[in-house]
Design an enzyme around this catalytic site. Sequence first.
Site, PDB file in Angstrom:
ATOM      1  N   GLY A 145       0.836  -1.199   0.000  1.00 18.42           N
ATOM      2  CA  GLY A 145       0.000   0.000   0.000  1.00 18.42           C
ATOM      3  C   GLY A 145       0.867   1.244   0.000  1.00 18.42           C
ATOM      4  CB  CYS A 146       0.252   4.695  -1.180  1.00 25.55           C
ATOM      5  SG  CYS A 146      -1.436   4.904  -0.592  1.00 25.55           S
TER       6      CYS A 146
END
EC number: 1.2.1.38
Lengths: 334, 334, 334, 334
Positions: A145-146
């Site tokens: 995920g970012c």
Amino acid sequence: MNVAIIGASGYTGLELIKILINHPKFNITYIANSTGNENVQDLHPCLAGVIDVEVSKADASEVAKVADLAFLALPHKTSMFFAKELLDLGVKVVDLSADYRLELETYEKHYCPHEDKEHIKDSVYGLPEYYKNDLKDAKLVANPGCYPTASLLALLPFVDYIQEDSQIFIDAKSGVSGAGKKLSEVAHFVNLNENHHAYNPFKHRHMPEIEEKVKKVKNKEFQINFVPHLLPITRGMLVSVFATLKEEIDVEKVLEDAYKDSEFVRVRKTPVDLKSTAGTNFCDIFVSRNGKALFINSSIDNLLRGASSQAVVNANIMCGYEEGEGIPKIAYVP
Amino acid sequence: MNVAIIGASGYTGLELIKILINHPKFNITYIANSTGNENVQDLHPCLAGVIDVEVSKADASEVAKVADLAFLALPHKTSMFFAKELLDLGVKVVDLSADYRLELETYEKHYCPHEDKEHIKDSVYGLPEYYKNDLKDAKLVANPGCYPTASLLALLPFVDYIQEDSQIFIDAKSGVSGAGKKLSEVAHFVNLNENHHAYNPFKHRHMPEIEEKVKKVKNKEFQINFVPHLLPITRGMLVSVFATLKEEIDVEKVLEDAYKDSEFVRVRKTPVDLKSTAGTNFCDIFVSRNGKALFINSSIDNLLRGASSQAVVNANIMCGYEEGEGIPKIAYVP
Amino acid sequence: MNVAIIGASGYTGLELIKILINHPKFNITYIANSTGNENVQDLHPCLAGVIDVEVSKADASEVAKVADLAFLALPHKTSMFFAKELLDLGVKVVDLSADYRLELETYEKHYCPHEDKEHIKDSVYGLPEYYKNDLKDAKLVANPGCYPTASLLALLPFVDYIQEDSQIFIDAKSGVSGAGKKLSEVAHFVNLNENHHAYNPFKHRHMPEIEEKVKKVKNKEFQINFVPHLLPITRGMLVSVFATLKEEIDVEKVLEDAYKDSEFVRVRKTPVDLKSTAGTNFCDIFVSRNGKALFINSSIDNLLRGASSQAVVNANIMCGYEEGEGIPKIAYVP
Amino acid sequence: MNVAIIGASGYTGLELIKILINHPKFNITYIANSTGNENVQDLHPCLAGVIDVEVSKADASEVAKVADLAFLALPHKTSMFFAKELLDLGVKVVDLSADYRLELETYEKHYCPHEDKEHIKDSVYGLPEYYKNDLKDAKLVANPGCYPTASLLALLPFVDYIQEDSQIFIDAKSGVSGAGKKLSEVAHFVNLNENHHAYNPFKHRHMPEIEEKVKKVKNKEFQINFVPHLLPITRGMLVSVFATLKEEIDVEKVLEDAYKDSEFVRVRKTPVDLKSTAGTNFCDIFVSRNGKALFINSSIDNLLRGASSQAVVNANIMCGYEEGEGIPKIAYVP
């Protein structure tokens, strides 16, 4: 090597196309979304004069005929069905969704029942600085995920120095492209412009992802207290990690040692900003200390290092190419 | 009551003019800056058709002839000279600079030698929710800094519940109007637009102001670890306070009890945003808990509650008027 | 071919570096500004991890030793002295300033006395769509202004169809990066954010540039009435040309015919926007007609097609390379 | 006087509430939208602590019981049904929709069949500078469109001086709040941020409104060529009118003479900007000439002078109050 992009309609799909068009080793042979029958220029008018191909309706067996590796830029839950089919057909997969990022148990607690229990246990977490060796032989990579990308790159070097019973706080800020292309109240211009606010404090699903990876990489259990915010900008992500050290160590040295051989982590002497990483795969990190109080500050482009360019780095490593082959180091926005 | 505004050129000076023009009790009789000889409309073209007066070159004895109270919107250090003169001439003062906010010792450590040691010890800290009684008889009010206003309103209700040996972290974000009207690299449009970054981590002079006031109001000593950021917007301030509780208390109830009688603090059920307080004197606060980890989240307009409208609230209390007399509750921007 | 960049500190200098780093034919051997003695990464922190060279103090004879072509990203008037020296030393020049764009007489009327009357008469105006043949043999190319680039590409195809005695109006809007890196009131964040305004109506020096080139290319004299505006964004330029046609012609066809062979002009079926050209060398154009009233609408990236990438296209043509060699067609921002 | 606001959910409804709360003569007795059963603070969280009333489901007979005048902030076509009922019940109406702005024929050509042919012919066009006498006795006022307000105030003083066979061009730019609260592609943050583009060139329904009013007020027929644009900002509107004069007249004098007695039109000596009118009912106008080429440049707040505050000015005049009673002259945003 021939590659496919499944999920070409969204922002991360577009970034994948833009990177792979100019990649010296990968050759795009298949672009798909859920409907097909459309020129890629109608999906993304900025691609007129650049690439002129039909987008297909996504079909795993068609992919297997023309590509050796597929990038999946699909929503959570949709992704696992495609990944499973593709892997069974011998196609390597870099999955940008959350479907293979977590331990099965963590996943099912925070997302939904998993339909591909076979492959989830063999997936490799695609944070290259910490999983490079595993990535070399991987068939299935779960792109992080970012928020976890920016948070873990900041936090991991310091985990061993943090007081064991103390709280770790992460105050993270993202541009709104992270919320995707779908219309929403939160992304309505009038609502976000000249505004700024937290959302889902302590409840975002990237929080257990960070906790789990700290434990797996460092074998330490910490409560991670994660509060994400939206910035009134299109892209970029700034993460502040706050923690309490056991003692007053030389934090700059710890950080420099951790990343002295990393092509895509830049240790900065002043607080990081979004401009310097926007459009690139770099993660910039700054660290500061006030007695035992620790502040680690990282910046990435949420759609590139937080998604599409990191996915291509992972593919490079899986295929035995140089890590930085075809990866943007200078701006690549919008 | 007749009032003067000294320091009319800057952003807080303009906001003072805008509020006081419509105030039912205060009457502006004197507006000054460092040069004088200019119509106020040339300083602030938005005032054409609204107010048509000459700006004077600031002179304390002239103020004393026409006004009973003066608002000083001057730089630190300049302010103390004017305040001293005005007080000696019997004019009440609301000082928006830092000159009278701190104990003498704290001030001289973080700012410069003080030239008005007489009055600094009698000044009242103008955070109305915590100093209302003292304000009623004050001759000199030190208007709080913008970050301390938002931070203290969030933090003070919880100080008694925080683990005594633990760190308190404050991650604060401000619109760039807080940096003033003077040209600077940081406020150059290209540098800030689509950008976001911390500045002076652990080194901002509002950090000792927060520490000192926590100690004075709650008689507790905590290390406050303060990291301010710039947002690519004109105005608004969002503060995140992170701390570790002694035990898992009902944090919503603590917050509601603290402000149930406060006209200008609104307790919110969801994370606060900047839009809802922009242009007003409100401070919105939200609180959340993750086990013992505490997140308190406040929002103010940095130029109003963080400066000019809070100054007028303080003047209202000093003069025996209603706290909310003439104070903006709906937007008053730009 | 070895190339030099003189004037590396500003925005167009940075864009030149970013393009030329990845250019397959040009090799940067010299980067200079007016002071020298600085690493290029200190000038532009985004270049850390990308390029690591010392910036020189600009010196023409040093350039001649290491480069065959120089890009000058210098202020007007400074540029002509360097260009002259370099040309006399046999170095080809692409000049991004205004110094060689106009006829001597027009230049001296709108700028200042010219110090290089010898070379100005041989310079080629670097608008590739209209001067390609001349560019092939050019030693000195004057890169067009940003507004003239977008205005002329929109207007030139229609000049023959416009009523001869009628007025041509151009309403042009630019992102503020066009105003440069120097601090200014106009580019102060608080002044421009959420704002928009015209400046120098009918008095901008790009107005005579447009008039002169219309006359040179089409042999028609028109009064061009040019009003530029600033947009509260970093980059991008939108131009609206309004004119009165002699008769109700098929304007879409005229436009398509004009650019059917142009790699970097895209004719659009709907009004153009800034996003689609940002970060590229494309000029997008849309045209519409209301009876005899004509509206032509073009979009470019003011720093790329309006400056640096167009300069590299010109250099490509001068050196016999493909026009599009190394030129960004997908985003390259910031 | 007691007033009702019908259509409280949208942006113009909110602005009406904000203005009328502080109005010294009007008293809000009824607030409605299409669903009712909701506190106004849930619709507009910024109103917490300001006004605490239930929003009703709109019902004309209920309005007639408690109010003498109603503001309708409803969509086109919905509005005419309410207006008709209210007028028949003796309630005065200020309608912010397009339903009563045009001649019946013009309306039906550009909108839809009209269901209240009786009242449309008696409605007064609420542009106070040109219709003040008619407004005094009006029962039904059609509040002008935002673009026509800014365009007509700029253009009308010059109509008599424009060449009769020439084209008039209007290049208009609006903040996106004009597109309303409803989610749309065009107002999706990522689409508009750092972007700018025209829409509906020569096809916007405000074009015939401008043409018709020029003819009615000045008895001259001109083809108005109108091109609207969206700005990446929340509010504000800038209009550029371009025309060809019969002769080289003193345009500043014409403008000053036209508005020397107008409280809410300010003639400016330099190009107007959005900041100076944002949050107010002012229209700022600047004019410039290049030979016979004319440029008139006006600025308004699209939600205030372009909608809600102009509606209250009209109501003031209808009720015999001072034109400026309770009308914002200093910022009132957001």
